[in-house]
Write an enzyme that holds these catalytic residues in place. Structure first.
Site, PDB file in Angstrom:
ATOM      1  N   GLU A  45       0.864  -1.183   0.000  1.00  0.00           N
ATOM      2  CA  GLU A  45       0.000   0.000   0.000  1.00  0.00           C
ATOM      3  C   GLU A  45       0.894   1.223   0.000  1.00  0.00           C
ATOM      4  O   GLU A  45       1.650   1.458   0.938  1.00  0.00           O
ATOM      5  CB  GLU A  45      -0.900   0.057   1.238  1.00  0.00           C
ATOM      6  CG  GLU A  45      -2.156  -0.770   1.112  1.00  0.00           C
ATOM      7  CD  GLU A  45      -1.957  -2.196   1.598  1.00  0.00           C
ATOM      8  OE1 GLU A  45      -1.081  -2.397   2.473  1.00  0.00           O
ATOM      9  OE2 GLU A  45      -2.633  -3.110   1.108  1.00  0.00           O
ATOM     10  N   ASP A  56      -5.407   8.103  11.108  1.00  0.00           N
ATOM     11  CA  ASP A  56      -4.079   7.581  11.381  1.00  0.00           C
ATOM     12  C   ASP A  56      -3.528   8.015  12.725  1.00  0.00           C
ATOM     13  O   ASP A  56      -3.786   9.126  13.186  1.00  0.00           O
ATOM     14  CB  ASP A  56      -3.118   8.008  10.263  1.00  0.00           C
ATOM     15  CG  ASP A  56      -3.404   7.258   8.975  1.00  0.00           C
ATOM     16  OD1 ASP A  56      -3.283   6.014   8.999  1.00  0.00           O
ATOM     17  OD2 ASP A  56      -3.788   7.899   7.968  1.00  0.00           O
TER      18      ASP A  56
END
Ligand SMILES: Cc1ncc(COP(=O)(O)O)c(C=O)c1O
Ligand SMILES: Cc1ncc(COP(=O)(O)O)c(C=O)c1O
Lengths: 253, 393, 393, 253
Positions: A45, A56
């Site tokens: 990714e 995140d």
């Protein structure tokens, strides 16, 4: 056949790695990809950095900020990846937030991905319903898979819906949390992995968030088709550098 | 045209819920329940009673005679500065805490810029005996120190957001991360008409008490229940949404929204979203936001901590795009001057956010028979040191 | 017994007008006109209207359920903290500025301790466009910095009183000297029920709106218009006078007055006038005051700038002497603790003055069926730095 | 006959001096009185210091505060003055605020004054009405005069009332102000002095407040029976000391 599907046809558990493009150095993207492939990683990714990565944890936030400071942009990433398929054969996924893609133009973005040879996208803030209604046909037009997340709180009906809309794999978030490395998985996680396994979804599942070492990796793949490592890999990169990537991978499996 | 939210959570092109899957259950729970719960008789009764006996509503609609004379028009101030805790923000936190209780939540998080929403949240949490954590940008913690002190007095934990511009946008990111990490027991009290659906609509409904009261108060004082203009500053847009709400679809009423131009629209240090923003996604909502050509969100700037947000709520994006509202942006200096002018003309020291709205009087003409209602969204106590430093008083 | 002022300006033995001849014309002008002017229909209309649309009256009578539960009694808070400017003081300044205008005065002076009265005076002067000078003790200027900033924002001049204890008493001396020097154009807005007749009665009347509202609000909520106890802190005594006013001659209502014990009644650092005071003359009024055996006025001490006054208004001296009221004194520490307790139990950060009143709950028992009304005289914004330093928050 | 009345019978204008007892030094009281008498001063107001002298300007405030710090008390002053009449023959007036007298006990205070040979009192915060009603008979019992102030703002009717209640003299405050030295009197003052002179009151008037030098003294006595100097004398005392008092007095007349 999409490289992702092909990969899942292989009779092994997947190890996938996330990193933020443009970090540690702006021009590291290709060498990281090469090292990952040569270390036997199954899929990557590539993080398209965003100023406000609200799903995140601190490690990925920091790497994103650094990447932006280094000068990473959507256009820059596409240029870096222009000839990536000359050397890189494993499936490549771009993971990024919706806003930079919208500004680039979703269709133009998809077009470029196809041209380069990107296999799919993960867009944490593009909900499945909106995708289903507004973007699916566009993605399909350019042969791109879109992968969705599920969490321990995702209701069964919704998992089934996601399973139906999905292709490639379902990204199984290990626990309700933002990204970030964990040392161990407890019984809530394994119960959840088990529960999902028993649902016998038609899309393969890959566990992400909180995988940091061989122990968490092994727990994750026991009940799924693979696992994704992000924060732990980024921390390693910052400390040990691109050249030592293979030692990180071999510590996992 | 209808300017309210539609059943999918959109105002025209704007709105929706662009959220990570991790937030889906929380947001869906809210979306599926907010209208039902807030429609219950017991909810309404408790909400209205607290607004009355605790917040001090109705807030007055005050005819500012000296200001009116000076500007040769009829100026009314909706006195949200008189609300308990000193700004309109508490209307919303009262509503959300009652909702959170009915959803069985026992932990509250919030983001705050000027600290008013943080104080309003800490206040309702103290009132209900519920744990409270407030995220606040590191820069704002410094420039709004009195409100940090108040949150601590009220027993809330204030957590510093150190990323990005270290202001409201970053505090919001942190709050969202907290919610992702605590999906079951926690309710996130967003402080403006921003965020994923149903927040913009929910917050606007809680704030709509402002225009609800304005209607009967104007009727009482002017013999008609609508003004010619409603004017409010727009950070996220909650005080504006509250003032506009019952006039949104009343074309007799002109809507004026005031944004913060900071050091000037072209200075690179501004928060004038309508002038500088493009369509995009921020904090789960499709709206107008200030961003680079690459889609990175701009770090906004305004001397006022409550206005330096790079987006606006989707309702406002729609009001702008559809030209239902006039958008005007006011630089720091004019806003500060108006803080002093309002203090010395009417004896009301406004929040710097609020002061922005009044500066429209120097920018745009109003007729002598026109009735204008300003939302006096908050008091200036939190801004005293900024004022004092600025004017060297 | 009647607890109101008599026609000579006395409450029992206390009151009167012990003023230098230089002040005679000014005080006589007031004494001869205050009842007539404040009784005029146009005055009443303007006064009541400003209290409503500008001050934000009626202030709520709030049933504090968490506090009531904790102390097993029925506790109501009269929310004067919600008044514009943050305390009851503005009720009086609105009244006096309207009076001053009708007396043709164009210059206003005031004394202030906590700064609340100074702010309230500066506010009404800004509202009316009248020059304003506020005297404030040098020590108070430091410990109530936010209020000094507010007065400056409002265009008032703050003059530092550097004599004596550099607090309220000395500021009052300076204001009186100013008035002596400016007898024609100036009105002196005294901030409490102190000073020569007619001030104590005039200020009490302006503040009596507090109990006037309490009566109908209690009727609404409890079905009877009187409580068992009315409780207020006493500096000069204006917020207390306002709460007691309509219950003074109602023997069903017990009156409790809370004074500041400072570091303890016997510590030599206190402001507990009823416990330590003797009959004497201060600021033109015969009352109880703290003084040496030689008749020199004691420099009082309290952590709260609004309570460290060495006297009390003559009404309160009379309530004490006649045993109509219970007087209780509360040390700094208990008051500070209650500032935090009220914040965290009810979401209301009180002024330190106000916090003293609540400490009675730990000192005296109340029955489960008893109704208590506290005067929540002001908000704690002005005291944040004192709280923060004290609790190391 | 009260020494004050006797003094006004003399065919000359009065010069009276105010000082704060206990200032500059605690024990200066008697020597100041002696110096004043020997310099030809006609009358003295002995200030009983008070913590909160609200009718006084900065000079007298400061001297009061210093006197209190030095240890001056009502009892102390009475002891210092116990035998004052052995040497001092001019009229002596005690000027002080009501509160210390109340604490001492008004009757005991008057009694002591009589014993010592004090001729009268000036109590700025004892209004004529209250005196008239509550204290006059007591003062008369002890042979004490009580002097009242009038100002440019005092209405004529009230001046007539004060004239009726007064004995000794009426203290004519030069302008509406607290005590304090002025350089000059303007026409508002002289108009006022004139106006009062024309009223032909039965009590003599003495001008006080703002008299600082020969010029203001001469203006004051043109329309009155005398003048009182306070602040200017105290300032002189602080700078030049008790021993030089005669040079101050000779600078005035
Ligand atoms: C007094 C005041 N007005 C306005 C605002 C801006 O917020 P909104 O646009 O949501 O009303 C704030 C934000 O903190 C505020 O404190
Ligand atoms: C909030 C508050 N309460 C009480 C007081 C005490 O004054 P009073 O006794 O006149 O009400 C003050 C004085 O400044 C005050 O600010």
């Amino acid at each position: 056949m999409n490289r992702i599907d092909k990969k899942f046809k292989e009779d092994k558990k997947l190890l996938s790695i996330y990193f933020s493009a443009g970090h540690p150095k702006l021009e590291d993207t290709l060498s990281i990809l090469e090292k990952l492939q040569s270390s036997g990683v199954d899929m990557v990714e590539i993080g398209l950095p965003f100023s406000d990565p609200l799903a995140d944890g601190p490690t990925i936030q920091k790497s994103s900020t650094q990447a932006l400071r280094n000068g990473m942009t959507t256009q820059k990433l596409f240029s870096q990846l222009e000839n990536v398929r000359e050397k890189i054969k494993i499936p490549l996924v771009i993971m990024g937030y919706l806003n930079p893609m919208m500004q680039y133009g979703i269709e133009k973005f998809c077009q470029n991905c196809q041209k380069i040879g990107i296999d799919g996208l993960i867009i944490p803030d593009l909900p499945v319903d909106v995708y289903h209604e507004n973007y699916q046909s566009l993605f399909e037009k350019y042969g791109l898979y879109n992968m969705f997340l599920i969490t321990p709180q995702t209701p069964e009906s919704r998992i089934n819906y996601i399973d139906k809309v999905s292709n490639g794999f379902i990204y199984m978030v290990s626990s309700a949390s933002v990204t970030g490395a964990k040392d161990k998985f407890g019984s809530p996680q394994t119960d959840y992995f088990n529960r999902i396994a028993k649902m016998k979804l038609s899309t393969p599942t890959v566990v992400g968030f909180g995988i940091s070492n061989s122990e968490t990796y092994l727990t994750a793949i026991k009940h799924s088709s693979g696992a994704i490592i992000g924060s732990a890999f980024i921390k390693f990169l910052e400390k040990e550098g691109v050249e030592n990537i293979s030692s990180f991978i071999s510590s996992i499996r | 045209m209808n300017y309210n939210v539609n059943e999918k959570g959109y105002y025209g092109d704007f709105g929706g819920a662009f959220i990570p899957e991790m937030l889906y259950p929380n947001v869906a729970e809210l979306r599926d329940n907010y209208l039902e719960i807030t429609g219950r008789a017991d909810f309404k009764k408790e909400f209205e009673n607290l607004l009355k006996v605790y917040v001090g509503r109705p807030t007055p609609l005050y005819f500012a005679s000296r200001l009116s004379e000076k500007y040769k028009t009829k100026i009314y101030l909706k006195r949200e500065d008189l609300c308990h805790t000193g700004a309109h923000k508490v209307n919303n936190t009262i509503g959300q805490i009652l909702l959170a209780k009915r959803l069985g939540k026992n932990r509250i998080i919030a983001e705050t810029g000027a600290g008013q929403h943080g104080v309003a949240t800490a206040t309702v949490c103290a009132l209900m005996g519920i744990e409270c954590i407030v995220y606040m940008g590191e820069l704002d913690i410094h420039r709004q120190a009195p409100n940090v002190a108040r949150m601590k007095m009220l027993g809330a934990e204030v957590r510093s957001a150190k990323s990005g511009s270290k202001t409201l946008k970053d505090a919001t990111n942190e709050a969202i991360r907290d919610w992702i990490n605590n999906p079951l027991d926690t309710h996130y009290i967003i402080g403006s008409v921003v965020g994923p659906h149903p927040y913009p609509d929910m917050v606007a409904r809680f704030q709509s008490v402002i225009s609800e009261e304005t209607k009967w108060q104007l009727e009482e004082q002017e013999g008609r229940d609508y003004p010619n203009h409603v004017i409010a500053c727009v950070g996220g847009g909650s005080n504006a949404a509250g003032l506009y709400y019952h006039y949104l679809n009343d074309e007799r009423v002109n809507i004026i929204a005031i944004e913060a131009a900071g050091k000037g629209i072209d200075s690179g240090q501004s928060a004038a979203t309508s002038a500088l923003g493009k369509e995009g996604i921020i904090h789960g909502s499709k709206t107008l936001l200030m961003q680079s050509s690459d889609g990175q969100i701009t770090e906004p700037y305004s001397i006022s901590a409550g206005l330096d947000y790079p987006g606006v709520g989707p309702m406002h994006a729609h009001l702008f795009r559809s030209k239902r509202a006039e958008f005007i942006s006011i630089p720091d200096q004019e806003a500060m001057d108006w803080g002093l002018t309002l203090s010395q003309t009417e004896g009301i020291i406004p929040a710097i956010e609020t002061a922005h709205a009044f500066a429209v009087l120097d920018v745009r003409k109003f007729g002598p028979e026109e009735i204008i209602v300003f939302n006096c969204s908050g008091r200036g106590d939190k801004d005293l040191s900024t004022y004092i430093d600025y004017f060297k008083l």
